[in-house]
Design a protein around this motif. Sequence first.
Motif, PDB file in Angstrom:
ATOM      1  N   GLU A 148       0.844  -1.201   0.000  1.00 53.97           N
ATOM      2  CA  GLU A 148       0.000   0.000   0.000  1.00 53.97           C
ATOM      3  C   GLU A 148       0.882   1.256   0.000  1.00 53.97           C
ATOM      4  O   GLU A 148       1.748   1.404  -0.846  1.00 53.97           O
ATOM      5  CB  GLU A 148      -1.004  -0.019   1.164  1.00 53.97           C
ATOM      6  CG  GLU A 148      -0.383  -0.245   2.533  1.00 53.97           C
ATOM      7  CD  GLU A 148      -1.393  -0.122   3.676  1.00 53.97           C
ATOM      8  OE1 GLU A 148      -2.543  -0.574   3.545  1.00 53.97           O
ATOM      9  OE2 GLU A 148      -0.997   0.412   4.734  1.00 53.97           O
ATOM     10  N   THR A 153      -3.352   1.993   5.937  1.00 52.36           N
ATOM     11  CA  THR A 153      -4.475   1.390   6.651  1.00 52.36           C
ATOM     12  C   THR A 153      -3.982   0.819   7.978  1.00 52.36           C
ATOM     13  O   THR A 153      -2.813   0.432   8.102  1.00 52.36           O
ATOM     14  CB  THR A 153      -5.113   0.243   5.833  1.00 52.36           C
ATOM     15  OG1 THR A 153      -4.149  -0.808   5.689  1.00 52.36           O
ATOM     16  CG2 THR A 153      -5.537   0.721   4.446  1.00 52.36           C
ATOM     17  N   ARG A 154      -4.853   0.783   8.965  1.00 49.95           N
ATOM     18  CA  ARG A 154      -4.475   0.210  10.259  1.00 49.95           C
ATOM     19  C   ARG A 154      -4.016  -1.237  10.086  1.00 49.95           C
ATOM     20  O   ARG A 154      -2.992  -1.650  10.640  1.00 49.95           O
ATOM     21  CB  ARG A 154      -5.649   0.300  11.256  1.00 49.95           C
ATOM     22  CG  ARG A 154      -5.342  -0.323  12.615  1.00 49.95           C
ATOM     23  CD  ARG A 154      -6.333   0.075  13.696  1.00 49.95           C
ATOM     24  NE  ARG A 154      -6.107   1.413  14.204  1.00 49.95           N
ATOM     25  CZ  ARG A 154      -5.165   1.734  15.102  1.00 49.95           C
ATOM     26  NH1 ARG A 154      -4.353   0.802  15.600  1.00 49.95           N
ATOM     27  NH2 ARG A 154      -5.023   2.970  15.512  1.00 49.95           N
TER      28      ARG A 154
END
Length: 357
Positions: A134, A160-161
Amino acid sequence: MRRHHIAAIPGDGIGQEVIPAGLEVLMALAERQGFALDVETFPWGSDYYRQTGRMMPEDGLDTLKPFHAIFFGAVGDAHLPDDLTLWGLRLKICQGFDQYANIRPTRVLPGLTSPLREVSPGDIDWVIVRENSEGEYAGHGGRAHRGHPEEIATETAIFTRAGVTRIMRTAFAIAAKRTRKLLTVVTKSNAQKHGMVFWDEIAAEVAAEFPTVTWEKELVDAMAARMVRRPQSIDTVVATNLHADILSDLAGAVAGSLGVAPTANLDPSRRFPSMFEPIHGSAFDIAGKGVANPVATFWTAAMMLEHLGEAVAAAALITAVEQVCAAGILTADVGGSANTAAVTAAVVAAIKGANAA
Ligand code: NAD
Ligand code: MN
């Protein structure tokens, strides 16, 4: 007997030379260390594309899925666009198998010379962990008003977490297994106040799960300078997709040659097979001449053995490679005159000559 199923994809150019060399060395190790390797070789790549119109079959991922690991050479062809060859094969596997952790060890091997004046073999021993799914390379963005003065392009980094947590866990776990247990979290949270602050916060959260690891933050620009000025102060490093992309080329350069740098694209959850490859490409300029440096591929093979649970064989392979490099049996890219076959034969001889474990 332990059996490991390996899918070999030599691909293009010198991939066709270094992967057979790697398999020769792996077979010698298997015999020596008492395990079996079942290797299936797939002819995918640019020649396959010329015959079939695809870099790999449509159901190629289904074919690869049952294997325990993928041993990959390189892709890239002088007569085909790079985005076609890369996305058609290598990135299809990386993304299709969610290989979100890219692991890049860096060392100055005995017999090799770093371009850094004060660095000797042994002084640099790093592992760079690159987020591989990502971040800045998520492909999120767009273009509008093309050709007009108002034209706009955006390239949005995505954090993102789930994505940051899993790469931090991977990096802390690697650091925890190393002697120095030191992790540097590379960031840019001074200037990038959303994604990078989030990155730092999750690093601190995950750090609590790994009390034996000492960790620190370093801004990416300062990290670049530190890699040159104080390379001995670095152990394990975790960085975003973009930051690690750049830092790992710097790492390859300080270690002496692209021809010795290995990498692993891991799915640490082991839902899918992981992929092991030398960092270099298909090297049009030397392809077909039998002079490619096989050391990156041997080191990659050692990482694959480690992943397969064959730690003793992995260590034996690294020792054999170090002996051969130290003896000056080197290819031209690292200042020697040996060809691929001579280096391979020397490593096989070193493996066969070693005391059985
Ligand atoms: P490259 O890595 O193929 O070559 C760069 C230089 O390093 C060349 O001079 C080459 O001779 C030398 N070199 C690389 N590996 C070597 C080895 N093992 N032994 C001795 N010398 C070595 O990079 P490039 O020239 O930018 O790219 C050539 C093609 O490879 C392009 O199509 C590119 O897209 C592709 N590529 C693929 C990968 C991959 O499959 N992972 C990675 C990089 C480049
Ligand atoms: Mn890169």
